[in-house]
Design an enzyme around this catalytic site. Structure first.
Site, PDB file in Angstrom:
ATOM      1  N   ASP A 177     -18.181 -40.453  17.609  1.00  0.00           N
ATOM      2  CA  ASP A 177     -18.154 -40.973  16.252  1.00  0.00           C
ATOM      3  C   ASP A 177     -18.690 -42.399  16.301  1.00  0.00           C
ATOM      4  O   ASP A 177     -18.984 -42.937  17.365  1.00  0.00           O
ATOM      5  CB  ASP A 177     -16.740 -40.926  15.671  1.00  0.00           C
ATOM      6  CG  ASP A 177     -15.791 -41.863  16.394  1.00  0.00           C
ATOM      7  OD1 ASP A 177     -16.061 -42.144  17.579  1.00  0.00           O
ATOM      8  OD2 ASP A 177     -14.811 -42.302  15.785  1.00  0.00           O
ATOM      9  N   VAL A 186     -18.872 -41.657  66.465  1.00  0.00           N
ATOM     10  CA  VAL A 186     -18.708 -42.862  65.645  1.00  0.00           C
ATOM     11  C   VAL A 186     -20.067 -43.410  65.218  1.00  0.00           C
ATOM     12  O   VAL A 186     -20.240 -43.880  64.083  1.00  0.00           O
ATOM     13  CB  VAL A 186     -17.904 -43.931  66.411  1.00  0.00           C
ATOM     14  CG1 VAL A 186     -17.879 -45.246  65.642  1.00  0.00           C
ATOM     15  CG2 VAL A 186     -16.489 -43.443  66.669  1.00  0.00           C
ATOM     16  N   ALA A 187     -21.029 -43.356  66.138  1.00  0.00           N
ATOM     17  CA  ALA A 187     -22.370 -43.850  65.805  1.00  0.00           C
ATOM     18  C   ALA A 187     -23.012 -43.014  64.712  1.00  0.00           C
ATOM     19  O   ALA A 187     -23.808 -43.519  63.898  1.00  0.00           O
ATOM     20  CB  ALA A 187     -23.238 -43.859  67.054  1.00  0.00           C
ATOM     21  N   ILE A 247     -21.414 -41.523  62.294  1.00  0.00           N
ATOM     22  CA  ILE A 247     -20.706 -41.662  61.012  1.00  0.00           C
ATOM     23  C   ILE A 247     -21.179 -42.918  60.285  1.00  0.00           C
ATOM     24  O   ILE A 247     -21.154 -44.013  60.858  1.00  0.00           O
ATOM     25  CB  ILE A 247     -19.183 -41.748  61.237  1.00  0.00           C
ATOM     26  CG1 ILE A 247     -18.670 -40.457  61.875  1.00  0.00           C
ATOM     27  CG2 ILE A 247     -18.453 -42.004  59.925  1.00  0.00           C
ATOM     28  CD1 ILE A 247     -17.219 -40.529  62.300  1.00  0.00           C
ATOM     29  N   GLU A 260     -20.317 -45.711  58.640  1.00  0.00           N
ATOM     30  CA  GLU A 260     -19.094 -46.440  58.311  1.00  0.00           C
ATOM     31  C   GLU A 260     -19.204 -47.222  57.005  1.00  0.00           C
ATOM     32  O   GLU A 260     -18.239 -47.394  56.270  1.00  0.00           O
ATOM     33  CB  GLU A 260     -18.724 -47.415  59.443  1.00  0.00           C
ATOM     34  CG  GLU A 260     -18.319 -46.737  60.739  1.00  0.00           C
ATOM     35  CD  GLU A 260     -19.491 -46.560  61.679  1.00  0.00           C
ATOM     36  OE1 GLU A 260     -20.632 -46.630  61.196  1.00  0.00           O
ATOM     37  OE2 GLU A 260     -19.278 -46.331  62.892  1.00  0.00           O
TER      38      GLU A 260
END
Length: 514
Positions: free
Chosen positions: A382, A335-336, A338, A340
């Site tokens: 155009d 988790v650290a 990742i 977030e």
């Protein structure tokens, strides 16, 4: 759009199919067209024939494709690899916090802070994406508003006004006037006025209104060269005419554009940003998986022990509590590792970019498309209606001076059809002399354009130059406006004579009521 226009009359989707064949109305004279469609321009179709053809061709409206369901929009927000990693990490963290609370006998809210924060980030990220894409889908539905809602039709020898345009069928005789939106693809049968000009920039990108005639053109002519045809979604800016409906619904030019947009929306490729994020997510997943596995394996000896008996491991002892503890450490490391906040930061930045583009009337269906536009090095486009708004505005008014042989000029502010957008600098409000009053009167009454308010903005029907002059008169500030008693009650237009072969020239015949 141009591609669809070039294919007009060359594929099985177009051309009149009443007799199972394609009929190139633009290449046939008026009499042949009437014979093919079995109709007379003096009588029109009968009610029974209309019902018969309505059953064959259906209503004159664009198909309503099924929109993306809310559930699919929600699932699409979790299609990125990085978002899935975050979701998995949040679920695992939540489960472990729950198990710890049950083992310890107490449920502390602090144990759930990390998974709840991750869940909150993902929810906000999904809400922003769903909101943006839902708004974009609704905006794309505005293409259907290009179609006309009503038409003046000749049926059973009688003129039917304000007939719902969706009830038109191939063979109907339709009358068009200045300001009318063309309800279907039609062949011009006759001109009621001396000239007929149609604004079809929304379909072909042409910067100026196109003059239309009744003369046939070669069968292989492209859409721009079909001078005897008017197309659904375009607008009559000058003159009036009688036309024969040749195509309705999805077989019209605007219908083919609608089909191309729908097909393009079904075949979307990942943007460069999404590809890079997916690659980063896959690499991060592999690295995190290896690190977590190593951390757990290194600490196996603390929750799994055994004894060697005769050289073989026996008496295995397993501690579930310690196993869970070291698994939590591995998950905490994952988790650290990742980021977030990355999905939230990316979504926020893209949403801000989308918001700025929306203020300029640019529709963004997918948030990552904003980044794709940032990677673009060359744009082929155009001009009219894309880089410009196809609107005209008076920037300076020049009149004769108060003394012979002199001139005076006034700068005019504003670039839209809103009469309150800017003012005329140094204008003698309420003290206009006869010369300025005559300029305003001519600009107001020798003019067949109209400007009206539609929701939060002003729109014009007719030539952009004529509309700009109408707005100028409003800024000049005549008592009672352009429809004051001095012009409206005493004079009425008998006939208008536009002169396209003489630049900047327009004349009218009036009946004056003393």
């Amino acid at each position: 759009m141009g591609k669809g226009g070039e294919d007009y009359g060359k594929s099985e989707k177009v051309g009149f199919e009443f007799r199972d064949k394609i009929f190139p109305a633009w290449a046939k004279d008026v009499k042949e067209c009437e014979e093919n469609f079995q109709v007379s321009h003096e009588v029109g179709l009968s009610t029974s024939e209309v019902q018969k053809r309505l059953g064959i061709h259906g209503y004159n409206e664009l198909e309503k494709h099924e929109g993306v369901s809310t559930l699919k929009l929600i699932l699409d927000q979790f299609s990125d690899t990085l978002v899935r990693i975050l979701l998995a990490a949040a679920i695992v963290s939540f489960v472990l916090a729950w198990l710890d609370g049950q083992e310890g006998g107490e449920m502390e809210i602090t144990a759930f802070v990390e998974p709840l924060v991750i869940f909150l980030i993902l929810i906000v990220n999904a809400i922003v994406g769903i909101w943006q894409e839902s708004n974009a889908e609704k905006a794309l539905e505005a293409l259907k508003e290009i179609q006309s809602e009503h038409a003046t039709v000749l049926r059973d020898g009688r003129k039917v006004r304000n007939l719902p345009a969706k009830e038109l069928v191939p063979g109907d005789i339709v009358e068009l006037r200045v300001g009318d939106k063309v309800p279907a693809d039609m062949r011009v049968l006759s001109l009621v006025s001396s000239t007929l000009r149609v604004e079809q920039g929304s379909l072909t990108g042409e910067s100026e209104a196109v003059s239309k005639t009744v003369r046939a053109v070669p069968e292989d002519t492209d859409i721009q060269g079909k001078k005897c045809m008017v197309f659904a979604g375009t607008t009559v800016v000058n003159g009036s005419c009688v036309c024969l409906v040749t195509q309705t619904g999805m077989k019209t030019e605007i219908g083919m554009v609608h089909s191309q947009i729908h097909e393009a929306s079904q075949n979307e490729e990942d943007t460069p940003l999404k590809k890079k994020l997916n690659q980063f997510g896959e690499l991060l997943t592999m690295i995190i998986g290896v690190v977590c596995a190593l951390v757990w394996i290194i600490n196996v000896k603390y929750f799994l022990t055994w004894e060697y008996v005769d050289g073989w491991p026996e008496n295995f002892k397993f501690s579930f509590e310690k196993c869970t503890y070291y698994f939590e450490i591995a998950v905490a490391l994952a988790v650290a590792a990742i980021p977030e906040g990355l999905p939230a930061v990316i979504t926020t930045c893209l949403a801000l970019g989308t918001r700025k583009m929306a203020q300029k009337n640019a529709i963004v269906r997918k948030l990552p498309s904003v980044e794709t536009l940032g990677c673009t090095t060359v744009i082929c486009s155009d001009k009219t209606g894309t880089l410009t708004t196809n609107q005209m505005a008076v920037s300076k008014l020049v009149a004769m001076g108060l003394r012979p042989g002199t001139l005076r000029s006034f700068n005019v502010e504003g670039t839209t059809y809103n009469p309150f957008d800017g003012k005329i600098e140094d204008w003698p409000v309420g003290q206009m002399d006869s010369n300025l009053q005559m300029i305003g009167k001519i600009a107001a009454v020798c003019n067949d354009a109209e400007v009206e308010k539609s929701e939060n903005h002003y729109v014009a029907s007719g030539m952009p130059t004529e509309a700009a002059l109408k707005v100028l008169v409003e800024k000049m500030g005549f008592p009672g406006g352009v429809n004051s008693q001095s012009s409206s009650d005493h004079e009425s237009i008998l006939r208008i004579f536009p002169h396209p072969w003489i630049s900047f020239y327009f004349s009218c015949i009036f009946f004056y009521k003393p």
